[in-house]
Design a protein around this motif. Structure first.
Motif, PDB file in Angstrom:
ATOM      1  N   LEU A   1       0.828  -1.206   0.000  1.00 48.05           N
ATOM      2  CA  LEU A   1       0.000   0.000   0.000  1.00 48.05           C
ATOM      3  C   LEU A   1       0.859   1.252   0.000  1.00 48.05           C
ATOM      4  O   LEU A   1       0.561   2.222  -0.695  1.00 48.05           O
ATOM      5  CB  LEU A   1      -0.930  -0.018   1.214  1.00 48.05           C
ATOM      6  CG  LEU A   1      -1.867   1.168   1.390  1.00 48.05           C
ATOM      7  CD1 LEU A   1      -2.839   1.270   0.210  1.00 48.05           C
ATOM      8  CD2 LEU A   1      -2.623   1.049   2.699  1.00 48.05           C
ATOM      9  N   SER A   2       1.958   1.224   0.739  1.00 52.38           N
ATOM     10  CA  SER A   2       2.822   2.402   0.847  1.00 52.38           C
ATOM     11  C   SER A   2       3.532   2.740  -0.460  1.00 52.38           C
ATOM     12  O   SER A   2       4.096   3.821  -0.600  1.00 52.38           O
ATOM     13  CB  SER A   2       3.844   2.222   1.973  1.00 52.38           C
ATOM     14  OG  SER A   2       4.805   1.254   1.630  1.00 52.38           O
ATOM     15  N   LYS A   3       3.481   1.856  -1.425  1.00 46.61           N
ATOM     16  CA  LYS A   3       4.091   2.107  -2.739  1.00 46.61           C
ATOM     17  C   LYS A   3       3.167   2.885  -3.660  1.00 46.61           C
ATOM     18  O   LYS A   3       3.551   3.272  -4.751  1.00 46.61           O
ATOM     19  CB  LYS A   3       4.473   0.777  -3.407  1.00 46.61           C
ATOM     20  CG  LYS A   3       5.538   0.004  -2.664  1.00 46.61           C
ATOM     21  CD  LYS A   3       5.797  -1.332  -3.327  1.00 46.61           C
ATOM     22  CE  LYS A   3       6.783  -2.150  -2.513  1.00 46.61           C
ATOM     23  NZ  LYS A   3       6.968  -3.485  -3.099  1.00 46.61           N
ATOM     24  N   HIS A   4       1.925   3.102  -3.220  1.00 53.84           N
ATOM     25  CA  HIS A   4       0.916   3.784  -4.033  1.00 53.84           C
ATOM     26  C   HIS A   4       0.602   5.147  -3.441  1.00 53.84           C
ATOM     27  O   HIS A   4       0.686   5.333  -2.228  1.00 53.84           O
ATOM     28  CB  HIS A   4      -0.361   2.938  -4.110  1.00 53.84           C
ATOM     29  CG  HIS A   4      -0.159   1.617  -4.754  1.00 53.84           C
ATOM     30  ND1 HIS A   4      -0.189   1.441  -6.114  1.00 53.84           N
ATOM     31  CD2 HIS A   4       0.111   0.393  -4.225  1.00 53.84           C
ATOM     32  CE1 HIS A   4       0.031   0.169  -6.398  1.00 53.84           C
ATOM     33  NE2 HIS A   4       0.219  -0.486  -5.262  1.00 53.84           N
ATOM     34  N   SER A   5       0.195   6.066  -4.292  1.00 53.09           N
ATOM     35  CA  SER A   5      -0.176   7.399  -3.810  1.00 53.09           C
ATOM     36  C   SER A   5      -1.580   7.355  -3.205  1.00 53.09           C
ATOM     37  O   SER A   5      -2.407   6.518  -3.582  1.00 53.09           O
ATOM     38  CB  SER A   5      -0.133   8.419  -4.944  1.00 53.09           C
ATOM     39  OG  SER A   5      -1.202   8.200  -5.849  1.00 53.09           O
ATOM     40  N   GLU A   6      -1.812   8.280  -2.297  1.00 48.20           N
ATOM     41  CA  GLU A   6      -3.131   8.398  -1.683  1.00 48.20           C
ATOM     42  C   GLU A   6      -4.185   8.682  -2.752  1.00 48.20           C
ATOM     43  O   GLU A   6      -5.282   8.121  -2.721  1.00 48.20           O
ATOM     44  CB  GLU A   6      -3.107   9.521  -0.646  1.00 48.20           C
ATOM     45  CG  GLU A   6      -4.362   9.653   0.140  1.00 48.20           C
ATOM     46  CD  GLU A   6      -4.258  10.686   1.245  1.00 48.20           C
ATOM     47  OE1 GLU A   6      -5.328  11.061   1.759  1.00 48.20           O
ATOM     48  OE2 GLU A   6      -3.148  11.115   1.588  1.00 48.20           O
ATOM     49  N   GLU A   7      -3.828   9.510  -3.713  1.00 44.33           N
ATOM     50  CA  GLU A   7      -4.761   9.863  -4.791  1.00 44.33           C
ATOM     51  C   GLU A   7      -5.157   8.630  -5.600  1.00 44.33           C
ATOM     52  O   GLU A   7      -6.331   8.412  -5.878  1.00 44.33           O
ATOM     53  CB  GLU A   7      -4.137  10.907  -5.712  1.00 44.33           C
ATOM     54  CG  GLU A   7      -5.058  11.335  -6.835  1.00 44.33           C
ATOM     55  CD  GLU A   7      -4.433  12.373  -7.770  1.00 44.33           C
ATOM     56  OE1 GLU A   7      -5.127  12.776  -8.701  1.00 44.33           O
ATOM     57  OE2 GLU A   7      -3.273  12.749  -7.563  1.00 44.33           O
TER      58      GLU A   7
END
Length: 67
Positions: free
Chosen positions: A32-38
């Protein structure tokens, strides 16, 4: 044995949000931390409440969304 998505992510997170993460291949906080919040917020089934739950859970793990 690998944890299921329900065991990995916040237990009270809505099922559509869990399915959205699984459908995107996101099965851990590290992933999950590899993806942007957007990007994550635009997944079908991901609502504001689930996003807040994920942000809090990431912080507890010492992680953040990517920029």
């Amino acid at each position: 044995m690998a944890q299921t998505i329900e065991e990995q992510f916040p237990p009270k997170m809505a099922k559509p949000a869990q399915r959205a993460l699984a459908g995107a291949g996101i099965t851990s906080y590290q992933e999950l931390s590899k993806h942007s919040e957007e990007k994550v917020s635009k997944l079908h089934g991901m609502g504001p409440k689930a996003m807040n739950q994920l942000k809090e859970a990431l912080e507890k793990q010492g992680l953040n969304f990517s920029e």
